[in-house]
Design a protein around this motif. Structure first.
Motif, PDB file in Angstrom:
ATOM      1  N   LEU A 258       0.443   1.031   1.423  1.00 10.79           N
ATOM      2  CA  LEU A 258       0.618   2.479   1.577  1.00 10.79           C
ATOM      3  C   LEU A 258       2.096   2.842   1.661  1.00 10.79           C
ATOM      4  O   LEU A 258       2.541   3.798   1.002  1.00 10.79           O
ATOM      5  CB  LEU A 258      -0.124   2.959   2.834  1.00 10.79           C
ATOM      6  CG  LEU A 258       0.043   4.441   3.178  1.00 10.79           C
ATOM      7  CD1 LEU A 258      -0.444   5.328   2.038  1.00 10.79           C
ATOM      8  CD2 LEU A 258      -0.703   4.772   4.482  1.00 10.79           C
ATOM      9  N   ALA A 259       2.856   2.102   2.453  1.00 12.93           N
ATOM     10  CA  ALA A 259       4.291   2.388   2.571  1.00 12.93           C
ATOM     11  C   ALA A 259       5.006   2.179   1.249  1.00 12.93           C
ATOM     12  O   ALA A 259       5.891   2.976   0.867  1.00 12.93           O
ATOM     13  CB  ALA A 259       4.909   1.491   3.646  1.00 12.93           C
ATOM     14  N   TYR A 260       4.638   1.136   0.521  1.00 13.58           N
ATOM     15  CA  TYR A 260       5.293   0.839  -0.757  1.00 13.58           C
ATOM     16  C   TYR A 260       4.923   1.874  -1.810  1.00 13.58           C
ATOM     17  O   TYR A 260       5.755   2.268  -2.637  1.00 13.58           O
ATOM     18  CB  TYR A 260       4.888  -0.564  -1.219  1.00 13.58           C
ATOM     19  CG  TYR A 260       5.771  -1.145  -2.295  1.00 13.58           C
ATOM     20  CD1 TYR A 260       7.147  -0.973  -2.272  1.00 13.58           C
ATOM     21  CD2 TYR A 260       5.223  -1.895  -3.341  1.00 13.58           C
ATOM     22  CE1 TYR A 260       7.957  -1.517  -3.255  1.00 13.58           C
ATOM     23  CE2 TYR A 260       6.023  -2.440  -4.326  1.00 13.58           C
ATOM     24  CZ  TYR A 260       7.395  -2.256  -4.268  1.00 13.58           C
ATOM     25  OH  TYR A 260       8.197  -2.790  -5.256  1.00 13.58           O
ATOM     26  N   MET A 261       3.670   2.338  -1.796  1.00  9.69           N
ATOM     27  CA  MET A 261       3.243   3.357  -2.749  1.00  9.69           C
ATOM     28  C   MET A 261       4.024   4.652  -2.533  1.00  9.69           C
ATOM     29  O   MET A 261       4.460   5.297  -3.496  1.00  9.69           O
ATOM     30  CB  MET A 261       1.745   3.620  -2.598  1.00  9.69           C
ATOM     31  CG  MET A 261       1.206   4.633  -3.591  1.00  9.69           C
ATOM     32  SD  MET A 261      -0.501   5.126  -3.249  1.00  9.69           S
ATOM     33  CE  MET A 261      -0.261   6.090  -1.760  1.00  9.69           C
ATOM     34  N   LEU A 262       4.234   5.030  -1.291  1.00 10.51           N
ATOM     35  CA  LEU A 262       4.961   6.266  -0.993  1.00 10.51           C
ATOM     36  C   LEU A 262       6.405   6.210  -1.479  1.00 10.51           C
ATOM     37  O   LEU A 262       6.931   7.195  -2.007  1.00 10.51           O
ATOM     38  CB  LEU A 262       4.919   6.539   0.516  1.00 10.51           C
ATOM     39  CG  LEU A 262       3.575   7.012   1.073  1.00 10.51           C
ATOM     40  CD1 LEU A 262       3.584   7.009   2.596  1.00 10.51           C
ATOM     41  CD2 LEU A 262       3.238   8.404   0.547  1.00 10.51           C
ATOM     42  N   LEU A 411      11.050  13.618   1.159  1.00 12.87           N
ATOM     43  CA  LEU A 411       9.850  13.691   1.990  1.00 12.87           C
ATOM     44  C   LEU A 411       9.000  12.438   1.850  1.00 12.87           C
ATOM     45  O   LEU A 411       8.518  11.886   2.850  1.00 12.87           O
ATOM     46  CB  LEU A 411       9.034  14.931   1.616  1.00 12.87           C
ATOM     47  CG  LEU A 411       7.684  15.092   2.326  1.00 12.87           C
ATOM     48  CD1 LEU A 411       7.888  15.231   3.832  1.00 12.87           C
ATOM     49  CD2 LEU A 411       6.938  16.317   1.784  1.00 12.87           C
ATOM     50  N   PHE A 412       8.832  11.960   0.628  1.00 13.57           N
ATOM     51  CA  PHE A 412       8.029  10.753   0.420  1.00 13.57           C
ATOM     52  C   PHE A 412       8.667   9.538   1.087  1.00 13.57           C
ATOM     53  O   PHE A 412       7.966   8.682   1.645  1.00 13.57           O
ATOM     54  CB  PHE A 412       7.848  10.500  -1.072  1.00 13.57           C
ATOM     55  CG  PHE A 412       6.945  11.490  -1.755  1.00 13.57           C
ATOM     56  CD1 PHE A 412       5.582  11.501  -1.492  1.00 13.57           C
ATOM     57  CD2 PHE A 412       7.450  12.423  -2.643  1.00 13.57           C
ATOM     58  CE1 PHE A 412       4.743  12.415  -2.108  1.00 13.57           C
ATOM     59  CE2 PHE A 412       6.627  13.335  -3.268  1.00 13.57           C
ATOM     60  CZ  PHE A 412       5.262  13.341  -2.998  1.00 13.57           C
ATOM     61  N   CYS A 413       9.995   9.440   1.040  1.00 12.83           N
ATOM     62  CA  CYS A 413      10.688   8.322   1.680  1.00 12.83           C
ATOM     63  C   CYS A 413      10.539   8.375   3.200  1.00 12.83           C
ATOM     64  O   CYS A 413      10.356   7.344   3.866  1.00 12.83           O
ATOM     65  CB  CYS A 413      12.168   8.328   1.305  1.00 12.83           C
ATOM     66  SG  CYS A 413      12.484   7.943  -0.431  1.00 12.83           S
ATOM     67  N   LEU A 414      10.608   9.576   3.770  1.00  7.06           N
ATOM     68  CA  LEU A 414      10.442   9.721   5.212  1.00  7.06           C
ATOM     69  C   LEU A 414       9.012   9.394   5.631  1.00  7.06           C
ATOM     70  O   LEU A 414       8.789   8.793   6.690  1.00  7.06           O
ATOM     71  CB  LEU A 414      10.822  11.137   5.644  1.00  7.06           C
ATOM     72  CG  LEU A 414      12.309  11.492   5.517  1.00  7.06           C
ATOM     73  CD1 LEU A 414      12.542  12.954   5.891  1.00  7.06           C
ATOM     74  CD2 LEU A 414      13.170  10.574   6.382  1.00  7.06           C
ATOM     75  N   LEU A 415       8.036   9.779   4.816  1.00  6.27           N
ATOM     76  CA  LEU A 415       6.650   9.414   5.108  1.00  6.27           C
ATOM     77  C   LEU A 415       6.463   7.900   5.062  1.00  6.27           C
ATOM     78  O   LEU A 415       5.765   7.319   5.903  1.00  6.27           O
ATOM     79  CB  LEU A 415       5.711  10.084   4.098  1.00  6.27           C
ATOM     80  CG  LEU A 415       5.470  11.585   4.278  1.00  6.27           C
ATOM     81  CD1 LEU A 415       4.650  12.130   3.112  1.00  6.27           C
ATOM     82  CD2 LEU A 415       4.756  11.863   5.597  1.00  6.27           C
ATOM     83  N   SER A 416       7.095   7.248   4.076  1.00  9.59           N
ATOM     84  CA  SER A 416       7.038   5.793   3.992  1.00  9.59           C
ATOM     85  C   SER A 416       7.661   5.150   5.227  1.00  9.59           C
ATOM     86  O   SER A 416       7.140   4.167   5.764  1.00  9.59           O
ATOM     87  CB  SER A 416       7.762   5.318   2.728  1.00  9.59           C
ATOM     88  OG  SER A 416       7.750   3.916   2.641  1.00  9.59           O
ATOM     89  N   LEU A 417       8.759   5.706   5.678  1.00  8.93           N
ATOM     90  CA  LEU A 417       9.433   5.195   6.878  1.00  8.93           C
ATOM     91  C   LEU A 417       8.523   5.311   8.100  1.00  8.93           C
ATOM     92  O   LEU A 417       8.423   4.380   8.923  1.00  8.93           O
ATOM     93  CB  LEU A 417      10.726   5.975   7.096  1.00  8.93           C
ATOM     94  CG  LEU A 417      11.689   5.484   8.181  1.00  8.93           C
ATOM     95  CD1 LEU A 417      12.218   4.094   7.860  1.00  8.93           C
ATOM     96  CD2 LEU A 417      12.844   6.457   8.326  1.00  8.93           C
ATOM     97  N   LEU A 418       7.827   6.434   8.226  1.00 12.72           N
ATOM     98  CA  LEU A 418       6.917   6.635   9.357  1.00 12.72           C
ATOM     99  C   LEU A 418       5.764   5.638   9.308  1.00 12.72           C
ATOM    100  O   LEU A 418       5.399   5.026  10.330  1.00 12.72           O
ATOM    101  CB  LEU A 418       6.388   8.068   9.325  1.00 12.72           C
ATOM    102  CG  LEU A 418       5.364   8.437  10.406  1.00 12.72           C
ATOM    103  CD1 LEU A 418       5.994   8.333  11.789  1.00 12.72           C
ATOM    104  CD2 LEU A 418       4.819   9.848  10.175  1.00 12.72           C
TER     105      LEU A 418
END
Length: 435
Positions: A258-262, A411-418
């Motif tokens: 999930l993190a990698y997809m984001l 935004l997508f990078c921050l979601l991946s970070l979370l």
């Protein structure tokens, strides 16, 4: 001994001991270390790191580079071809570009299972040859539907090719240098995706779409030849595993997926529309974006793999995600040539650092006999992100412009970070294997 009373081989339980012993011995022979000896190479001076750059690893890198170079040779010029020659609007361009992802996703979950059960080199060779042959389809496809069909079929063969190639490379790389080895191996795809667009734009502007397709086919055929030079011993016959979800998707690695997809969504937005974006904001020679990006990737890979091998996997991943988030914010807001190319370099650094770390998140939670499944899950998550990025970029660009699309990448990078902090780190600590 494990909880079943079996003696583990190379950190793997004894469920498929005969096959795993064979695989471990084969990998040891290919990496220059005899079975039963330490992974380190013994010399008169003492112990040295195991050999990484042997013939097989070099051929793995060359073939993987050529496959990705051939495929991504079409990526930046196809939007120009569709818009300028076929009169297709931006939203439908995204559909054509992302159609290969559907083919990938139809094959990828099955390909890990197939690679774990049958001859990996034979699968690699046959699927690579079919992938190369599909370039001929572009020469006869003159409508959107037929182009989508060609990309769909080629994407399916690319899915099987990449999974088998990655799994062979993982087998060849010595375990103590896995992070470093996967870093250099992954560098080949980043270099291909960074350098091929520049050459693509030059061929397209100078000679047209037909010669560009023929160049891709010739490159892919050279890759098939490189695969044939890999010395990979035939695997022992293994019983087909019983049907379960974990044979097609590595469940333990789903948080990492999930993190990698984001974080792959912004990558898909960049590789597909950045040339059009450069022209939109008035940057001359926008194709040089990929050169600066390649330099960033290369410099990052010199250190990132070694940091992963030293146990800094989470530090590396989190720093990369932070760099990418900041880079995309600047990329979408500052419309100047200097910022355009500086962000290209920074984005290259971010992806160059993150790829070996993310791949280790998948491989290090998978036993030896499920490395194909781990590789398939890793690549599927990337493909989902890239395909979604192409669709999202086309959708946003049609309504708000590409600048807004690239600002949304932050935004997508921050979601991946979370997701990484809340889900990936705890999951990895629970499931990591000592392999």
């Amino acid at each position: 001994m494990d909880d079943k009373g079996s003696i583990p081989v190379d950190g793997v339980s004894g469920e498929s001991s005969a096959t795993e012993i064979f695989d471990a011995g084969a990998a040891a022979v290919m990496s220059g270390v005899l079975p039963g000896e330490s992974d380190a190479v013994k010399t008169d001076v003492g112990l040295q790191a195991p050999v990484l750059w042997n013939r097989n690893f070099i051929q793995c890198c060359v073939s993987y580079f050529l496959m990705n170079f051939a495929f991504y040779l079409l990526m930046p010029s196809m939007p120009l071809y569709l818009v300028e020659q076929l009169g297709v609007d931006a939203s439908r361009v995204g559909m054509v570009l992302s159609s290969y992802t559907i083919g990938l996703l139809c094959v990828r979950p099955l390909s890990g299972y197939i690679v774990d059960c049958f001859s990996r080199k034979r699968l690699y060779l046959l699927s690579f040859a079919a992938f190369a042959a599909m370039f001929a389809g572009y020469l006869f496809a003159a409508a959107v539907v037929t182009l989508m069909l060609v990309r769909f079929v080629q994407g399916g063969f690319m899915g099987l090719t990449s999974v088998s190639g990655n799994t062979i490379a993982i087998d060849v790389i010595p375990s103590p240098r896995r992070g470093e080895g996967m870093g250099f191996y992954g560098l080949t795809i980043n270099l291909a995706m960074s350098l091929s667009p520049l050459i693509s734009v030059w061929i397209y502007d100078s000679y047209g779409f037909g010669p560009l397709v023929l160049s891709g086919m010739a490159t892919a055929c050279a890759g098939v030849l490189s695969v044939s030079l890999i010395r990979y011993p035939a695997r022992a016959k293994v019983p087909k595993p019983k049907f379960s979800l974990d044979r097609f998707v590595l469940v333990k690695a789903l948080p990492s997926a999930l993190a990698y997809m984001l974080v792959a969504i912004p990558y898909g937005m960049v590789v597909s529309f950045v040339v059009l974006y450069g022209r939109e904001i008035g940057v001359a020679d926008a194709g040089y974006f990929f050169i600066f990006m390649a330099v960033g990737v290369g410099m990052a890979r010199l250190v990132s793999g070694r940091l992963v091998d030293r146990g800094k996997i989470h530090h590396v991943s989190l720093c990369a995600l932070a760099v990418l988030a900041v880079s995309y914010a600047v990329f979408g807001t500052v419309h100047a040539a200097t910022a355009f190319f500086a962000c290209a370099f920074a984005i290259g650094v971010g992806f160059g650092v993150s790829v070996p770390a993310f791949q280790c998140l998948f491989v290090n939670v998978a036993p030896h006999h499920m490395r194909g499944t781990a590789t398939s899950t890793y690549l599927t998550s990337f493909d989902l992100g890239v395909g979604a990025g192409m669709l999202v970029a086309g959708f946003i660009a049609q309504r708000f412009g590409l600048a807004t699309a690239y600002m949304s990448c932050t935004l997508f990078c921050l979601l991946s970070l979370l997701v990484y902090v809340r889900m990936v780190i705890p999951s990895y600590r629970r499931n990591k294997l000592d392999v």
